[in-house]
Design a protein around this motif. Sequence first.
Motif, short mmCIF file in Angstrom:
data_model
loop_
_atom_site.label_atom_id
_atom_site.label_comp_id
_atom_site.label_asym_id
_atom_site.label_seq_id
_atom_site.Cartn_x
_atom_site.Cartn_y
_atom_site.Cartn_z
N ILE A 1 1.61 -4.39 3.73
CA ILE A 1 1.03 -4.59 2.41
C ILE A 1 2.13 -4.49 1.36
CG2 ILE A 1 -1.00 -4.06 0.99
CD1 ILE A 1 -1.63 -1.81 2.94
N ASP A 2 2.29 -5.53 0.57
CA ASP A 2 3.22 -5.51 -0.56
C ASP A 2 2.46 -4.95 -1.77
OD1 ASP A 2 5.27 -5.89 -2.32
OD2 ASP A 2 5.11 -8.07 -2.40
N LEU A 3 2.50 -3.63 -1.89
CA LEU A 3 1.71 -2.97 -2.93
C LEU A 3 2.33 -3.14 -4.31
CD1 LEU A 3 0.84 0.34 -1.05
CD2 LEU A 3 -0.77 -1.46 -1.68
N PRO A 4 1.51 -3.36 -5.34
CA PRO A 4 2.04 -3.46 -6.70
C PRO A 4 2.70 -2.16 -7.15
CG PRO A 4 -0.25 -4.23 -6.58
CD PRO A 4 0.06 -3.57 -5.28
N LYS A 5 3.68 -2.29 -8.03
CA LYS A 5 4.40 -1.12 -8.52
C LYS A 5 3.45 -0.09 -9.13
CE LYS A 5 8.29 -1.88 -10.63
NZ LYS A 5 9.30 -2.21 -11.66
N ARG A 6 2.43 -0.57 -9.85
CA ARG A 6 1.49 0.35 -10.49
C ARG A 6 0.70 1.14 -9.45
NH1 ARG A 6 -2.48 -2.29 -13.80
NH2 ARG A 6 -3.02 -0.17 -14.45
N ALA A 7 0.39 0.54 -8.32
CA ALA A 7 -0.31 1.26 -7.25
C ALA A 7 0.59 2.33 -6.65
CB ALA A 7 -0.77 0.29 -6.17
N ILE A 8 1.86 2.00 -6.47
CA ILE A 8 2.82 2.97 -5.93
C ILE A 8 2.98 4.15 -6.90
CG2 ILE A 8 5.25 3.30 -5.30
CD1 ILE A 8 5.21 0.35 -4.32
N GLU A 9 3.04 3.85 -8.18
CA GLU A 9 3.15 4.92 -9.19
C GLU A 9 1.89 5.77 -9.22
OE1 GLU A 9 3.95 2.64 -12.66
OE2 GLU A 9 6.12 2.42 -12.23
N ALA A 10 0.72 5.15 -9.09
CA ALA A 10 -0.54 5.90 -9.07
C ALA A 10 -0.60 6.82 -7.86
CB ALA A 10 -1.72 4.94 -9.06
N ALA A 11 -0.08 6.36 -6.73
CA ALA A 11 -0.05 7.19 -5.52
C ALA A 11 0.88 8.39 -5.71
CB ALA A 11 0.41 6.35 -4.33
N LYS A 12 2.04 8.14 -6.28
CA LYS A 12 3.00 9.23 -6.52
C LYS A 12 2.41 10.27 -7.46
CE LYS A 12 7.24 6.61 -5.59
NZ LYS A 12 8.45 5.97 -6.18
N ALA A 13 1.62 9.80 -8.44
CA ALA A 13 1.02 10.72 -9.42
C ALA A 13 0.08 11.72 -8.77
CB ALA A 13 0.29 9.92 -10.50
N PHE B 1 -8.66 -4.10 -5.61
CA PHE B 1 -7.52 -3.18 -5.67
C PHE B 1 -6.31 -3.86 -6.29
CE2 PHE B 1 -3.72 -1.17 -4.02
CZ PHE B 1 -3.99 0.19 -4.05
N MET B 2 -6.00 -5.05 -5.83
CA MET B 2 -4.83 -5.77 -6.34
C MET B 2 -5.00 -6.15 -7.81
SD MET B 2 -2.74 -5.69 -3.80
CE MET B 2 -1.46 -6.96 -3.85
N ASP B 3 -6.24 -6.51 -8.20
CA ASP B 3 -6.51 -6.82 -9.60
C ASP B 3 -6.33 -5.58 -10.48
OD1 ASP B 3 -7.03 -9.44 -8.98
OD2 ASP B 3 -9.23 -9.24 -9.07
N GLU B 4 -6.81 -4.46 -9.97
CA GLU B 4 -6.74 -3.20 -10.74
C GLU B 4 -5.30 -2.78 -10.98
OE1 GLU B 4 -8.01 1.54 -10.34
OE2 GLU B 4 -8.82 0.06 -8.92
N PHE B 5 -4.43 -2.98 -9.99
CA PHE B 5 -3.06 -2.46 -10.10
C PHE B 5 -2.01 -3.57 -10.27
CE2 PHE B 5 -5.34 0.92 -7.81
CZ PHE B 5 -4.99 2.02 -8.59
N CYS B 6 -2.45 -4.77 -10.61
CA CYS B 6 -1.47 -5.86 -10.73
C CYS B 6 -0.42 -5.52 -11.79
CB CYS B 6 -2.17 -7.18 -11.07
SG CYS B 6 -2.94 -7.22 -12.69
N ASP B 7 0.82 -5.92 -11.50
CA ASP B 7 1.94 -5.57 -12.39
C ASP B 7 1.92 -6.45 -13.64
OD1 ASP B 7 2.86 -3.66 -10.58
OD2 ASP B 7 3.99 -5.15 -9.45
#
Length: 483
Positions: free
Chosen positions: A404-416, A477-483
């Motif tokens: 899965i090529d996750l959007p940057k915003r999803a990666i940041e949300a996970a780190k948070a 999910f992709m729409d919610e976290f699209c860069d």
Amino acid sequence: MASTPLTLDTINPKVLECEYAVRGEIVILAQKISHLPLIIIIIMLCSQILYCNIGNPQSLGQQPITFFREVLALCDHPALLEKAETRGLFSADSIERASEILHQIPGRATGAYSHSQGIKGLRDKIAAGIEARDGYPADPNDIFLTDGASPAVHTMMQLLIRSKNDGILCPIPQYPLYSASIALHGGTLVPYYLNEAAGWGLEIAELKNQLETAKSKGINVRALVVINPGNPTGQVLAENNQKQIVDFCKDEGLVLLADEVYQENIYVPDKQFQSFKKVARSMGYGEKDISLVSFQSVSKGYYGECGKRGGYMEVTGFSPEIREQIYKLASVNLCSNISGQILASLVMNPPKVGDESYESYLAEKHAILSSLARRAKQLEDAFNSLKGVTCNRAEGAMYLFPNIDLPKRAIEAAKAVNTAPDAFYARRLLNATGIVVVPGSGFGQVPGTWHFRCTILPQEDKIPAIVSRLTKFHKGFMDEFCD
């Protein structure tokens, strides 16, 4: 009042280090949800929990093989053999096989202990099955029957690992049994990365590079783990590649630990299973040339008898002194369960042409394997249709491992929330759809890439609903976290 005798600070630190993602955080959350009243689950998820996290076929509706269960039933209740009506309920060959097995069991009782390596007559049958498969001799004295393949892996790790300075080469991604077992026994996992771009290929140059890197750090590499067909990656090794691996182990003096529990699960016409023992013998290598341990289980294949806990390891290329030590370790556990031993013998020696059960057995086997192949292709196509997802084909085993090529915003949300990005995705998937998958971070992956493992085991009529739910979730999910 005395202090609590055990805390996380006072238990064995190796237990804390050990992790097993297949039954980890996402699964625990799913189990908590599943204990809620059904109406609440349906309101929450608009569906029931669907466990795609583990290779547990019968929990998802796969039926056991009739011949195997008939033999087990007769062995567990021998009095049935004395009843006239039994011949109208059971096939003639299952009655004959059960009678034969019972004569080999101490006291004709499946509740009795056996020899620590397993019942000799059953090991004879397994050895005959290995010979028939490979075309090379097999010795029943090389076979140790175990409660599934997992205890056999633990036995070998216990034998090989002396300290943190001892390393085991393991594929990445890998089945977490290996990382957990290495951690529990105090060793070091030496990773070698499978090449995702080449269909999860195993490259000898990568093995050599990781071996040299480990040596430079003072790690004494003792063994190489190869999982074929692959878990979680589903690839089937080509014979030429296997020959390269055998030569690598021979040249480097490594024990080859061959996880071959998915040997019956091949779904593509251009690949076939070859055991490492067969490959090594075809190269002219014998007992004195290479140390090889092959693992097999009744939990996978077309049989899927996970709860029966049957399996074995075939141990070749070890001195009599080392074999004595392996036997001693087996003796500590007394013996594996008798039902599992019986099943292992049946798996390696199923009905033959001319037996009453042969046609029905063959039909059941074909139906299961052909359905698994169709399910694998359906899910592969579904994953590849999703935005940002790529998935190699499942050549074998029971899983797909999409990237899965996750959007940057999803990666940041996970780190948070202090969560690995693929675990963040998997948790959201569970909460939205009830589908349980395992984050790729639990298997290991190239840093900066994200995956999840999904079984192909839900019954065929459920696959369209899974695809629909997954597709809808992924788009949201992709729409919610699209860069």
